[in-house]
Design a protein around this motif. Structure first.
Motif, mmCIF file in Angstrom:
data_model
loop_
_atom_site.group_PDB
_atom_site.id
_atom_site.type_symbol
_atom_site.label_atom_id
_atom_site.label_comp_id
_atom_site.label_asym_id
_atom_site.label_seq_id
_atom_site.Cartn_x
_atom_site.Cartn_y
_atom_site.Cartn_z
ATOM 1 N N THR A 44 -9.979 3.239 -6.513
ATOM 2 C CA THR A 44 -9.565 3.217 -5.104
ATOM 3 C C THR A 44 -10.311 4.285 -4.312
ATOM 4 O O THR A 44 -10.782 5.282 -4.883
ATOM 5 C CB THR A 44 -8.062 3.534 -5.012
ATOM 6 O OG1 THR A 44 -7.851 4.806 -5.638
ATOM 7 C CG2 THR A 44 -7.220 2.501 -5.758
ATOM 8 N N GLU A 85 2.084 -5.239 -9.499
ATOM 9 C CA GLU A 85 1.124 -6.302 -9.822
ATOM 10 C C GLU A 85 0.330 -5.945 -11.083
ATOM 11 O O GLU A 85 0.147 -6.769 -11.988
ATOM 12 C CB GLU A 85 0.185 -6.489 -8.617
ATOM 13 C CG GLU A 85 -0.936 -7.472 -8.851
ATOM 14 C CD GLU A 85 -1.811 -7.664 -7.602
ATOM 15 O OE1 GLU A 85 -1.439 -7.194 -6.504
ATOM 16 O OE2 GLU A 85 -2.883 -8.288 -7.733
ATOM 17 N N ILE A 86 -0.151 -4.721 -11.148
ATOM 18 C CA ILE A 86 -1.025 -4.315 -12.254
ATOM 19 C C ILE A 86 -0.242 -4.205 -13.566
ATOM 20 O O ILE A 86 -0.670 -4.705 -14.612
ATOM 21 C CB ILE A 86 -1.736 -2.983 -11.909
ATOM 22 C CG1 ILE A 86 -2.774 -3.242 -10.811
ATOM 23 C CG2 ILE A 86 -2.380 -2.362 -13.143
ATOM 24 C CD1 ILE A 86 -3.409 -2.014 -10.213
ATOM 25 N N HIS A 126 0.811 -1.225 0.000
ATOM 26 C CA HIS A 126 0.000 0.000 0.000
ATOM 27 C C HIS A 126 0.847 1.279 0.000
ATOM 28 O O HIS A 126 0.498 2.268 0.658
ATOM 29 C CB HIS A 126 -0.972 0.015 1.182
ATOM 30 C CG HIS A 126 -2.119 -0.941 1.016
ATOM 31 N ND1 HIS A 126 -2.873 -1.020 -0.135
ATOM 32 C CD2 HIS A 126 -2.636 -1.871 1.853
ATOM 33 C CE1 HIS A 126 -3.815 -1.942 -0.002
ATOM 34 N NE2 HIS A 126 -3.683 -2.494 1.189
ATOM 35 N N THR A 175 -11.798 -4.279 -10.608
ATOM 36 C CA THR A 175 -12.211 -5.686 -10.481
ATOM 37 C C THR A 175 -13.285 -5.916 -9.416
ATOM 38 O O THR A 175 -13.821 -7.015 -9.320
ATOM 39 C CB THR A 175 -10.990 -6.554 -10.095
ATOM 40 O OG1 THR A 175 -10.365 -5.950 -8.947
ATOM 41 C CG2 THR A 175 -9.989 -6.654 -11.227
ATOM 42 N N GLY A 224 -8.284 1.283 -11.366
ATOM 43 C CA GLY A 224 -8.414 1.101 -9.912
ATOM 44 C C GLY A 224 -9.277 2.202 -9.305
ATOM 45 O O GLY A 224 -8.834 3.336 -9.161
HETATM 46 P P1 TMP Z 1 -6.644 -0.225 -2.622
HETATM 47 O O1 TMP Z 1 -5.534 0.596 -3.196
HETATM 48 O O2 TMP Z 1 -7.390 0.497 -1.539
HETATM 49 O O3 TMP Z 1 -6.196 -1.603 -2.238
HETATM 50 O O4 TMP Z 1 -7.729 -0.415 -3.780
HETATM 51 C C1 TMP Z 1 -7.375 -1.008 -4.991
HETATM 52 C C2 TMP Z 1 -8.559 -0.944 -5.942
HETATM 53 O O5 TMP Z 1 -8.094 -1.311 -7.247
HETATM 54 C C3 TMP Z 1 -9.662 -1.912 -5.591
HETATM 55 O O6 TMP Z 1 -10.922 -1.313 -5.893
HETATM 56 C C4 TMP Z 1 -9.407 -3.108 -6.503
HETATM 57 C C5 TMP Z 1 -8.780 -2.454 -7.713
HETATM 58 N N1 TMP Z 1 -7.817 -3.308 -8.411
HETATM 59 C C6 TMP Z 1 -8.045 -3.619 -9.760
HETATM 60 O O7 TMP Z 1 -9.032 -3.174 -10.343
HETATM 61 N N2 TMP Z 1 -7.146 -4.424 -10.390
HETATM 62 C C7 TMP Z 1 -6.037 -4.921 -9.762
HETATM 63 O O8 TMP Z 1 -5.255 -5.646 -10.378
HETATM 64 C C8 TMP Z 1 -5.806 -4.579 -8.377
HETATM 65 C C9 TMP Z 1 -4.593 -5.086 -7.664
HETATM 66 C C10 TMP Z 1 -6.722 -3.762 -7.757
#
Ligand code: TMP
Ligand code: SAM
Ligand code: ZN
Length: 408
Positions: free
Chosen positions: A320, A383-384, A248, A343, A318
């Motif tokens: 987020t 990862e992405i 993160h 996703t 994402g």
């Molecule tokens: P986060 O940064 O709070 O963990 O949220 C990541 C967001 O991104 C979450 O909604 C899932 C999305 N995501 C994808 O769409 N594809 C991906 O490969 C990953 C790792 C996360």
């Protein structure tokens, strides 16, 4: 509007150093036909002159954020799944290797960490107020209590299950303004020799990377070793270990024990010394951070505006919670970002909070690669980018804004 407030840790004066203006709830993805008024609050952060804790100036009521439809799920990232499995295995081989040990996780979400503990047959309990994600954990064999953890919950768990050898929280403690009640609960529930372990975004990394989008309604506190040590000692606890984590965008895992119960690892003094040497709590550092945020706030909309004038498509990647801060601070809307690929089932088909940019599944991204993808989930970049090689091969470029705006 006030530029000072009382510290939620020590009661000292918190002085504001950064104002992000009006912001929506970061996880309130809206149905396209929802015409109800959107909730906004003022997002601003300040630092306490007493204990140095960095915190939000205003608190959003917890039920507005954490409820049946809370959309975030921990299992969305393979890196995070591996991270939590590794930690669960470490607990099983260490703190939970005694006779009939018991672990309680605050904010267990979909059970990504606890399912390994459950599969090993160890006594455990996840405390999770958001009903939908708690159901996912239960479906994976995790024992869950649908509740907010606080002092009264701790007393009731103690009465039913006895003391906990480990109380653990990932990306949850920093979400909770009512810290006095939490720490009272920890003192109530923790076994005499037990540990309270929590990991959250590290303010040192946020400053170093200008990752200002870590600031949103759910992230109330921004911890440092110094502020956590102070918070612990004011509550009969002691900071006995710290561990920096790469996830993160940079986190620290803090281990607290009852005062005097455990030896203090050398890592604590080392991180405290590092924070002191770089002046992490100084006014100059906080001002420098605010200035760096201003640069991104200028550069990112300028780039997106330029691409719009050129007629170049940009898709967000994402949806987020962090992206709410960026889009609403920078005035980014559907005219700049066609949609956001994500996703998470509960976010798809909805509109991102405030910006109203549509969220669609990754198949929409793959169906017609745009020339540019704005990486809102920059914390999962490795990862992405690895899994989106086809986007690159099609000539696609990533737009990043942490630590500064660039196209790669
Ligand atoms: P986060 O940064 O709070 O963990 O949220 C990541 C967001 O991104 C979450 O909604 C899932 C999305 N995501 C994808 O769409 N594809 C991906 O490969 C990953 C790792 C996360
Ligand atoms: N631990 C998971 C992870 O790291 O992926 C989930 C983190 S999620 C960002 C924060 C979680 O904390 C949400 O599932 C929310 O419902 C939960 N939460 C919020 N307040 C809480 C409280 N007082 N007690 C327990 N959980 C809480
Ligand atoms: Zn304070």
């Amino acid at each position: 509007m006030s530029d000072s407030t009382a510290c939620r840790i020590c009661g000292g004066e918190v002085r504001e150093f950064l104002d992000f203006g009006r912001q929506p709830l970061s996880d309130a993805f809206r149905a396209p036909d929802d015409t109800s008024e959107e909730f906004f609050y003022r997002l601003a952060m300040g630092a306490c002159g007493g204990c140095t804790m960095v915190q939000l100036m205003e608190e959003v009521p917890r039920d507005r954020m954490f409820h049946e439809d809370y959309p975030y799920i921990s299992r969305g990232s393979s890196v995070m799944r591996a991270h939590f499995t590794a930690l669960a295995e470490r607990f099983l081989g260490g703190e939970l290797s005694g006779s009939d040990p018991f672990i309680v996780e605050l904010g267990c979400n979909d059970g990504t960490m606890l399912r390994t503990i459950a599969a090993a047959g160890r006594r455990h309990l996840g405390v999770e107020p958001s009903g939908g994600v708690a159901d996912l954990a239960a479906a994976d064999g995790v024992r869950v209590r649908k509740d907010f953890f606080e002092a009264s919950t701790a007393a009731s768990i103690l009465a039913e299950d006895g003391p906990a050898d480990v109380i653990y929280a990932a990306n949850t403690l920093c979400h909770i303004p009512y810290m006095d009640s939490i720490l009272e609960g920890v003192r109530t529930l923790l076994a005499p020799g037990g540990v309270f372990v929590f990991e959250d975004p590290y303010f040192g990394d946020i400053v170093e990377r200008t990752s200002f989008d870590q600031v949103y309604d759910e992230h109330f506190f921004f911890f440092t070793a110094r502020s956590v040590r102070e918070m612990a000692s004011r509550n009969g606890l002691e900071l006995v270990d710290v561990e920096r984590l790469p996830v993160h965008g940079g986190e620290v895992r803090y281990t607290l024990a009852r005062a005097g119960a455990r030896p203090v690892a050398a890592s604590v003094a080392a991180l405290l010394a590092e924070e002191e040497a770089r002046g992490l709590s100084s006014a100059a550092t906080l001002e420098g951070f605010a200035k760096a945020v201003d640069r991104v706030r200028t550069d990112l909309p300028a780039l997106l505006e330029q691409l719009r004038e050129q007629g170049a498509r940009v898709v967000g990647y994402g949806a987020t919670a962090k992206s709410a801060t960026v889009t609403n601070l920078c005035g980014i809307g559907p005219e700049h970002v066609e949609f956001i690929s994500d996703t998470t089932p509960a976010k798809q088909g909805r509109l991102a909070p405030g910006s109203h940019i549509p969220v669609r599944g990754p198949e929409a991204f793959a169906a017609d690669y745009p020339p540019y993808a704005l990486l809102f989930a920059w914390n999962h970049a490795e990862e992405i980018m690895a899994k989106e090689q086809a986007f690159r091969d099609a000539g696609g470029k990533w737009i990043l804004y942490v630590p500064e705006v660039r196209v790669v």
